[in-house]
Scaffold this motif. Structure first.
Motif, PDB file in Angstrom:
ATOM      1  N   PRO A   1      43.763   5.154 -35.474  1.00 50.30           N
ATOM      2  CA  PRO A   1      44.651   4.030 -35.813  1.00 50.30           C
ATOM      3  C   PRO A   1      44.282   2.765 -35.038  1.00 50.30           C
ATOM      4  N   ALA A   2      44.392   1.633 -35.713  1.00 48.44           N
ATOM      5  CA  ALA A   2      44.086   0.346 -35.076  1.00 48.44           C
ATOM      6  C   ALA A   2      45.171  -0.020 -34.083  1.00 48.44           C
ATOM      7  N   GLN A   3      44.747  -0.504 -32.916  1.00 47.44           N
ATOM      8  CA  GLN A   3      45.708  -1.077 -31.968  1.00 47.44           C
ATOM      9  C   GLN A   3      46.034  -2.504 -32.397  1.00 47.44           C
ATOM     10  N   HIS A   4      44.994  -3.203 -32.858  1.00 50.17           N
ATOM     11  CA  HIS A   4      45.104  -4.607 -33.285  1.00 50.17           C
ATOM     12  C   HIS A   4      44.453  -4.713 -34.658  1.00 50.17           C
ATOM     13  N   PRO A   5      45.228  -4.525 -35.718  1.00 51.41           N
ATOM     14  CA  PRO A   5      44.639  -4.444 -37.065  1.00 51.41           C
ATOM     15  C   PRO A   5      43.916  -5.711 -37.514  1.00 51.41           C
ATOM     16  N   GLU A   6      44.150  -6.824 -36.830  1.00 49.55           N
ATOM     17  CA  GLU A   6      43.470  -8.073 -37.218  1.00 49.55           C
ATOM     18  C   GLU A   6      42.071  -8.159 -36.600  1.00 49.55           C
ATOM     19  N   ARG A   7      41.764  -7.245 -35.671  1.00 51.11           N
ATOM     20  CA  ARG A   7      40.472  -7.298 -34.981  1.00 51.11           C
ATOM     21  C   ARG A   7      39.434  -6.410 -35.653  1.00 51.11           C
ATOM     22  N   ILE A   8      38.158  -6.669 -35.311  1.00 51.76           N
ATOM     23  CA  ILE A   8      37.075  -5.780 -35.736  1.00 51.76           C
ATOM     24  C   ILE A   8      37.335  -4.394 -35.151  1.00 51.76           C
ATOM     25  N   GLN A   9      37.144  -3.363 -35.960  1.00 52.29           N
ATOM     26  CA  GLN A   9      37.308  -1.977 -35.516  1.00 52.29           C
ATOM     27  C   GLN A   9      35.912  -1.381 -35.311  1.00 52.29           C
ATOM     28  N   LEU A  10      35.679  -0.848 -34.108  1.00 52.05           N
ATOM     29  CA  LEU A  10      34.383  -0.244 -33.785  1.00 52.05           C
ATOM     30  C   LEU A  10      34.569   1.260 -33.632  1.00 52.05           C
ATOM     31  N   TYR A  11      33.751   2.032 -34.349  1.00 47.62           N
ATOM     32  CA  TYR A  11      33.784   3.507 -34.264  1.00 47.62           C
ATOM     33  C   TYR A  11      32.442   3.911 -33.674  1.00 47.62           C
ATOM     34  N   SER A  12      32.462   4.439 -32.447  1.00 45.67           N
ATOM     35  CA  SER A  12      31.180   4.586 -31.763  1.00 45.67           C
ATOM     36  C   SER A  12      31.283   5.548 -30.586  1.00 45.67           C
ATOM     37  N   LEU A  13      30.182   5.635 -29.866  1.00 42.98           N
ATOM     38  CA  LEU A  13      30.030   6.464 -28.671  1.00 42.98           C
ATOM     39  C   LEU A  13      28.904   5.774 -27.892  1.00 42.98           C
ATOM     40  N   PRO A  14      28.957   5.758 -26.537  1.00 40.37           N
ATOM     41  CA  PRO A  14      27.911   5.011 -25.821  1.00 40.37           C
ATOM     42  C   PRO A  14      26.553   5.717 -25.782  1.00 40.37           C
ATOM     43  N   THR A  15      25.907   5.807 -26.935  1.00 39.64           N
ATOM     44  CA  THR A  15      24.523   6.284 -27.055  1.00 39.64           C
ATOM     45  C   THR A  15      23.645   5.042 -27.247  1.00 39.64           C
ATOM     46  N   PRO A  16      22.295   5.200 -27.245  1.00 39.87           N
ATOM     47  CA  PRO A  16      21.463   3.994 -27.412  1.00 39.87           C
ATOM     48  C   PRO A  16      21.707   3.243 -28.727  1.00 39.87           C
ATOM     49  N   ASN A  17      22.108   3.939 -29.788  1.00 36.78           N
ATOM     50  CA  ASN A  17      22.453   3.206 -31.011  1.00 36.78           C
ATOM     51  C   ASN A  17      23.872   2.647 -30.929  1.00 36.78           C
TER      52      ASN A  17
END
Ligand SMILES: N[C@@H](CCC(=O)N[C@@H](CS)C(=O)NCC(=O)O)C(=O)O
Length: 234
Positions: free
Chosen positions: A14-30
């Protein structure tokens, strides 16, 4: 017009701030390419952790955004024409965020394509080849008796490092004075090769002094330091 809540991924994360860009990730090199770029640009965003140990990238919610089950992916609720834009592939994400913010990609058309060319050099060369070195040197492939695959990927990685060394010999960054998306794509992978993959000696990294100098300068940037740890692992 669709909204963020119409994307199934927003139910699992769920978005904390729905007006912001949502990033789905993990701190890998990509993954860190996207978080570093977001930190560098100052664009507001909500980071969401995609846990590989829970196979989150294979969940129906994640696959609805990226059928290729890879991080990073984003949704910009305020994309082109004010409509939400969902994107996967870190190279596409970097170009999009550069265009949106007006930063880190030259405006001059010829220089813009030159920067994109070096971004593609990472996407098609450095990422896939260094990744294979990681597999055959540190992970499951380490046990393989046949060492020819490892030798092949090490040789190819050395060749790519040599190309980068030539480019950086008389330049501070890949595009000269202008730090940008090619650097943000390339240097997390070099850092990973010599750090996490423990391949420094294997690729004879000391031969590539200018690459080393540029990676050190990259990692010293405050936005890079922050981006390398986003999304926070729990
Ligand atoms: N070409 C893709 C590659 C992304 C990629 O390989 N991501 C890896 C982590 S570094 C991943 O999500 N792996 C999960 C999996 O394969 O299931 C990009 O640049 O975005």
């Amino acid at each position: 017009m669709p909204t963020l809540s119409d994307f199934p991924i927003s139910r699992k994360w769920p978005a904390q701030h729905p007006e912001r860009i949502q990033l789905y990730s993990l701190p890998t090199p990509n993954g860190v390419k996207a978080s570093i770029m977001l930190e560098e640009t100052g664009l507001p965003y909500d980071p969401h952790l995609v846990r590989f140990d829970a196979n989150d990238q294979m969940s129906p919610e994640f696959l609805s955004l990226n059928p290729n089950n890879k991080i990073p992916a984003i949704i910009d609720p305020n994309g082109p024409g004010g409509e939400p834009l969902a994107l996967f592939e870190s190279g596409a994400i970097l170009i999009y965020l550069a265009d949106k913010s007006g930063q880190f990609l030259p405006r001059d058309p010829a220089r813009r394509y030159e920067a994109i060319q070096w971004l593609m050099f990472q996407m098609g060369g450095i990422g896939p080849m260094f990744g294979q070195v990681g597999f055959f040197h540190k992970f499951a492939g380490k046990e393989y008796e046949d060492k020819r695959p490892l030798a092949r990927y090490v040789a190819e990685s050395q060749r790519l490092l040599g190309v980068l060394e030539g480019r950086l010999a008389r330049r501070e960054w890949i595009m000269g004075d202008e730090y940008g998306i090619a650097d943000i794509a390339v240097f997390p992978w070099v850092r990973n090769l010599v750090g996490f993959y423990e391949a420094r000696d294997l690729v004879e990294f000391d031969r590539f002094a200018n690459v080393q100098r540029a990676v050190d300068a990259f990692v010293a940037r405050p936005a890079v330091q922050r981006g390398l740890a986003i999304p926070k692992r729990d």
